[in-house]
Design an enzyme around this catalytic site. Structure first.
Site, PDB file in Angstrom:
ATOM      1  N   VAL A   1       0.832  -1.196   0.000  1.00  0.00           N
ATOM      2  CA  VAL A   1       0.000   0.000   0.000  1.00  0.00           C
ATOM      3  C   VAL A   1       0.869   1.249   0.000  1.00  0.00           C
ATOM      4  CG1 VAL A   1      -1.669   1.328   1.359  1.00  0.00           C
ATOM      5  CG2 VAL A   1      -1.956  -1.139   1.083  1.00  0.00           C
ATOM      6  N   ALA A   2       1.982   1.197   0.725  1.00  0.00           N
ATOM      7  CA  ALA A   2       2.875   2.351   0.787  1.00  0.00           C
ATOM      8  C   ALA A   2       3.489   2.651  -0.578  1.00  0.00           C
ATOM      9  CB  ALA A   2       3.986   2.104   1.811  1.00  0.00           C
TER      10      ALA A   2
ATOM     11  N   GLU B   1      -2.206   5.476  -5.083  1.00  0.00           N
ATOM     12  CA  GLU B   1      -3.607   5.344  -5.498  1.00  0.00           C
ATOM     13  C   GLU B   1      -4.112   6.565  -6.262  1.00  0.00           C
ATOM     14  OE1 GLU B   1      -2.960   2.802  -1.880  1.00  0.00           O
ATOM     15  OE2 GLU B   1      -2.437   4.827  -2.502  1.00  0.00           O
TER      16      GLU B   1
ATOM     17  N   ASP C   1      -1.253  22.531 -43.451  1.00  0.00           N
ATOM     18  CA  ASP C   1      -1.861  22.926 -44.708  1.00  0.00           C
ATOM     19  C   ASP C   1      -1.601  24.413 -44.914  1.00  0.00           C
ATOM     20  OD1 ASP C   1      -3.275  22.760 -47.019  1.00  0.00           O
ATOM     21  OD2 ASP C   1      -5.210  22.335 -46.108  1.00  0.00           O
TER      22      ASP C   1
ATOM     23  N   ASP D   1      -8.048  19.887 -43.477  1.00  0.00           N
ATOM     24  CA  ASP D   1      -9.447  20.285 -43.420  1.00  0.00           C
ATOM     25  C   ASP D   1     -10.320  19.524 -44.401  1.00  0.00           C
ATOM     26  OD1 ASP D   1      -8.495  21.328 -45.747  1.00  0.00           O
ATOM     27  OD2 ASP D   1      -8.914  23.426 -45.271  1.00  0.00           O
TER      28      ASP D   1
ATOM     29  N   ASP E   1      -7.615  14.602 -46.248  1.00  0.00           N
ATOM     30  CA  ASP E   1      -6.675  14.643 -45.125  1.00  0.00           C
ATOM     31  C   ASP E   1      -6.958  13.579 -44.070  1.00  0.00           C
ATOM     32  OD1 ASP E   1      -5.310  16.921 -46.110  1.00  0.00           O
ATOM     33  OD2 ASP E   1      -6.892  18.213 -45.342  1.00  0.00           O
TER      34      ASP E   1
ATOM     35  N   GLU F   1       8.163   6.310   3.765  1.00  0.00           N
ATOM     36  CA  GLU F   1       7.114   5.363   4.139  1.00  0.00           C
ATOM     37  C   GLU F   1       7.648   3.938   4.227  1.00  0.00           C
ATOM     38  OE1 GLU F   1       3.917   5.761   1.402  1.00  0.00           O
ATOM     39  OE2 GLU F   1       3.295   7.734   2.101  1.00  0.00           O
TER      40      GLU F   1
ATOM     41  N   THR G   1      -3.322  13.418   3.001  1.00  0.00           N
ATOM     42  CA  THR G   1      -2.458  14.598   2.985  1.00  0.00           C
ATOM     43  C   THR G   1      -1.753  14.795   1.642  1.00  0.00           C
ATOM     44  OG1 THR G   1      -0.546  13.346   3.808  1.00  0.00           O
ATOM     45  CG2 THR G   1      -2.032  14.284   5.448  1.00  0.00           C
TER      46      THR G   1
END
Length: 887
Positions: A292-293, A297, A339, A611, A615, A680, A710
């Site tokens: 988890v450390a 997440e 173009d 355009d 293309d 951690e 945090t």
């Protein structure tokens, strides 16, 4: 040698093998028809054989598999793992939240992918609903889908051509820009010699989806449905798949890196925990804590929100992004293929230069402007008519002259073969013929010219040579040159030839589609950012090269479509990697696709603008396809990943700047997240290495409080960080360069992470030592040192929070000092830090949260001990960046 118009491979045996450019009599024989068209019965039979005149739709997408792909890519799998671990750890709400993030991101990506597959469907909008054909010898209006090879189309002004056909009678002006990219209408005539090198340039062929802007004709259909030119482009678009963007590839690598580290550390802790005297079950719980450390997440939602913020910012600049990762792709662009018409230019013809009858600057343009206003069939008020005529009327209006249709007595319309038009008008009680057209057609019919003083002088051989030289010089500057002449007549001439003889040359008019004023600065920004700009257009090479030079594009070489077709792959690669900027003129759909492929094979990140329908394949193939929102076709907009609402090249450059900023910010919060892995993980390793003599300095729930409490808001705030100075003055990063670099890991783990870990452990041991703890002392529940132990783990938690503040400020810049960007320029980060401190204080001092997270209130001296920590962490990294700037 004739060229066969086989624009698509036959499907089964339904496409007749014909040469659409062979003599009409032979084509009629090959298609087994005649100029009066087919019978209704024969047309029905052919419809069964050739199929409907419609573009093939792709098979229905297997959407469950497409959705599943969005839920099982590495980063999603990493989050599924985090959710499983959170569930196993008993934090059900956390597990549900992570699953929600994975599903929401998967759905968003799935919807974006489905929208990107609509390019082929949009092609069908260019086919008309009904069309006029000759059936049983008379004109019938039938559904366009029922047109078959051998039908004879009846085409008139305003009609959209429903199938590829060969003119057998009449003359048409056709707007083929959606296929060729050329802005000016082209003339197609039934009775001219076909000496074009490419089918699209053939003067006798018209193509499905193009629009008749003037004239009338009968045309023999030779290709329908998927066998048409537009059908071939649909096939190209369908075959060209979308690859992962650079960011998507890098995020995948980061996910595997994080997953690998998390699994290795977690598994590695099992034997260490057992050796430390823990039971296997307890060791497994602590291994989950390590996993988890190491699992960030918030990484995926943070990246998604950073990209979404970039999308919103680009929308304000005029660029609508259809895929989030396209923001970053623009930032990594090394080559822009743009173009010309409407992107570099305004897509509006403009009178650039006027000369008098002798080729010199005129003293008074009133007579010439008056003739221009009369010799026109356009309407400036409604802006209807040929773009060139509208530009001439605007020039006349600028001289206070407007067209009065009531004075017109005769009109000799523009004849494509004569290349001129004339009108006879009553002006001030006298009849005047006004003529305009190609100089090579008008000047020979003039016997005099108007000089600067307004006097008529005879046109001698020397003066004619001077005028021809002036025309050549103006054409060499990419101006479209027209000659204007007039003649006073006693009565309306009996014939066109009589009207257009013995003319007085009033002058020369040079027109151009002028560059947008802001494009030059945008091109300069590209060059300073190390981005090469190539022009890829269906327009004339001379015109495109001149416009390119005016806006600062090098135009070191002009390569025509014919030259490109003869160029082998090594030669094309050499031209593209030679260091200059190239103008590719008369580019066909395959040419644009080939250029995009060649650039990508050379390691470039390619942004391709466009355009037209032609293309679409290249827009899909390029790393980033950019379509024009105002003048672009629906096909181009669907195929592209970015649509410009203002059709402006400068907006692309703004997108590049925003993309670079977003990628920098992704790196910043990845750095911020990585830096906290060390403080951690280090307490767990210290506990294991000491064999349990040192109690665990941090609990699993406290780690979760850091990762999802945090840490989250400051990380999100770093995703909104303003751009660093010099962002557009550095070279584009290499395609192979990842989000995570050795320098980043050095800063994250070797400087900020290691220092934070030392400070965290220092705070932990300081609290224990103050309570009289020694290695091996009992700190379990009920022991005299248990409260001190709770305070010590709380000190570890608080120390990480304080170090996070220093890490956040240090992560704001890659190389420059914090002073260069300003301490308070990111208000969101300041708010995130305030929330972080309030959240941590609640966990430490509120009794309900104390019992849940295993915390205890800290004395004032411990808080005082931690106050310098943010400055120490930031200062160490600031010193490192200062040293690297010096060297």
């Amino acid at each position: 040698m004739t060229m066969h118009l086989r624009t698509a491979r036959p499907v089964a045996d339904t496409a007749p093998e014909v040469d659409a450019r062979e003599p009409v009599s032979r084509l009629l024989r090959d298609l087994r028809t005649d100029v009066t068209g087919l019978t209704a019965r024969e047309a029905a039979r052919r419809l069964q054989v050739s199929g409907p005149n419609a573009l093939p739709s792709r098979g229905g997408a297997k959407w469950p598999l497409a959705l599943l792909r969005q839920l099982i890519h590495p980063l999603a799998l990493l989050l599924w793992l985090a959710a499983a671990l959170a569930w196993f750890a008993g934090t059900t709400n956390l597990a549900i939240a992570i699953v929600g993030v994975v599903v929401l991101n998967g759905l968003l990506a799935f919807v974006q992918e489905q929208q990107a597959e609509k390019a082929v469907e949009a092609l069908g909008r260019y086919l008309p609903d009904r069309a006029a054909v000759l059936r049983d010898g008379s004109v019938r209006h039938v559904p366009a889908t029922e047109i078959v090879p051998g039908d004879v189309l009846v085409l008139a002004e305003g009609d959209r051509v429903p199938a590829d056909a060969r003119l057998v009678e009449g003359t048409l002006d056709v707007d083929a820009s959606m296929l060729t990219g050329e802005s000016a209408p082209v003339t197609r005539m039934a009775d001219v010699h076909d000496d074009a090198t490419r089918p699209l340039e053939s003067p006798v062929l018209v193509f499905s989806g193009t629009v008749c802007v003037a004239g009338a004709a009968h045309a023999l259909v030779h290709a329908t449905g998927r066998h048409t030119e537009i059908g071939r482009i649909a096939s190209l678009s369908a075959r060209v798949g979308r690859e992962e963007s650079p960011l998507e590839r890098q995020v995948r690598r980061v996910a595997w890196l994080i997953a690998g580290v998390a699994v290795v550390v977690g598994i590695g802790f099992l034997p260490l925990g057992w050796l430390a005297g823990l039971s296997w079950s307890a060791a497994f719980v602590f291994a989950i804590g390590l996993l988890v450390a190491n699992v960030p997440e918030g990484l995926l939602p943070t990246i998604t929100l950073a990209l979404a913020a970039g999308v919103r910012s680009m929308a304000k600049e005029g660029a609508l992004v259809k895929r989030l990762s396209a923001v970053e792709t623009l930032g990594s662009t090394t080559v822009i293929c743009t173009d010309k018409t409407g992107t570099l230019t305004r897509n509006a013809m403009h009178v650039e230069e006027v000369r008098d009858g002798l080729g010199e600057p005129p003293a008074d343009s009133g007579v010439l402007a008056s003739s221009l206003a009369r010799c026109s069939t356009a309407d400036l008020a409604s802006e209807s008519g040929d773009p060139t005529e509208l530009a001439l009327l605007a020039y006349a209006a600028g001289h206070g002259i407007a067209l009065d249709p009531a004075v017109r007595k005769a009109l000799y319309s523009f004849d494509p073969r004569l290349k001129r038009m004339s009108t006879v008008d009553l002006v001030g009680g006298s009849l005047f013929v006004a003529t305009k057209g190609a100089p090579e057609q008008v000047v020979p019919r003039c016997t005099s010219a108007l000089d600067a003083s307004g006097a008529e002088v005879p046109l001698t051989g020397a003066l004619r040579e001077r005028i021809i030289e002036r025309v050549d010089e103006m054409a060499g500057r990419a101006l479209r040159v027209l000659a204007v002449a007039r003649r006073e007549v006693p009565s309306v001439p009996g014939s066109r030839d009589d009207a257009e003889s013995d003319l007085c040359l009033l002058g020369l008019v040079g027109l151009v589609d002028p560059p947008r004023p802001e494009v030059a600065a945008a091109v300069a920004d590209c060059h300073s950012a190390g981005i090469t700009v190539h022009v890829v257009t269906g327009d004339n090479g001379l015109t495109a090269a001149e416009i390119a030079r005016r806006v600062g594009i090098g135009a070191d070489r002009v390569i025509s479509g014919d030259e490109l077709a003869r160029m082998p792959e090594p030669a094309l690669d050499e031209a593209l990697t030679a260091g200059g900027e190239i103008v590719f003129s008369r580019a066909a759909p395959e040419d644009k696709l080939r250029i995009a492929d060649a650039l990508r094979d050379c390691g470039e990140v390619v942004a391709m603008t466009g355009d037209g329908v032609n293309d679409a394949p290249a827009l899909r193939r390029a790393d980033i396809g950019v379509a024009m929102g105002v003048g672009g076709t629906d096909v181009a907009k669907e195929a592209a990943t970015v649509v410009l609402t203002d059709d402006n090249f400068a907006t692309i450059v703004a997108g590049v700047r925003e993309g670079r900023r977003v990628f920098d910010n992704v790196r910043k919060f990845v750095l911020y997240i990585f830096a906290h892995a060390v403080p951690e993980v280090l307490p767990f390793l210290l506990f294991a290495v000491s064999g349990g003599m040192i109690p665990l300095p941090l609990t699993v729930l406290q780690i979760l409080a850091i990762d999802l409490g945090t840490e989250t808001l400051p990380a999100l705030a770093l995703g909104r960080e303003p751009a660093e100075p010099g962002l557009m003055s550095r070279r584009p990063r290499r395609r192979s360069e990842g989000v995570v670099t050795g320098r980043m890991l050095g800063r994250a783990w070797g400087i900020m992470g290691l220092l934070s870990g030392i400070l965290v452990l220092g705070a932990f041991f300081a609290v224990l030592a103050a309570a009289g703890w020694h290695p091996g002392a009992d700190v379990s529940a009920g022991a005299s040192l248990h409260h001190a132990y709770l305070q010590a783990t709380t000190a570890s938690f608080a120390a990480i929070v304080f170090c996070q503040i220093g890490t956040a400020f240090a992560s704001r810049t890659e190389r420059v000092s914090l002073r260069a960007v300003g301490l308070t320029t990111n208000r969101l980060l300041l708010g995130g830090i305030v929330f972080e401190l309030v959240f941590a204080a609640a966990l430490i001092y509120l009794p309900p949260l104390q019992s849940l997270f295993g915390t205890a209130a800290l004395p004032a001296w411990v808080i005082a001990l931690m106050l310098p920590m943010p400055v120490l962490v930031w200062g160490a990294d600031e010193l490192f960046r200062w040293a690297t700037r010096r060297h």
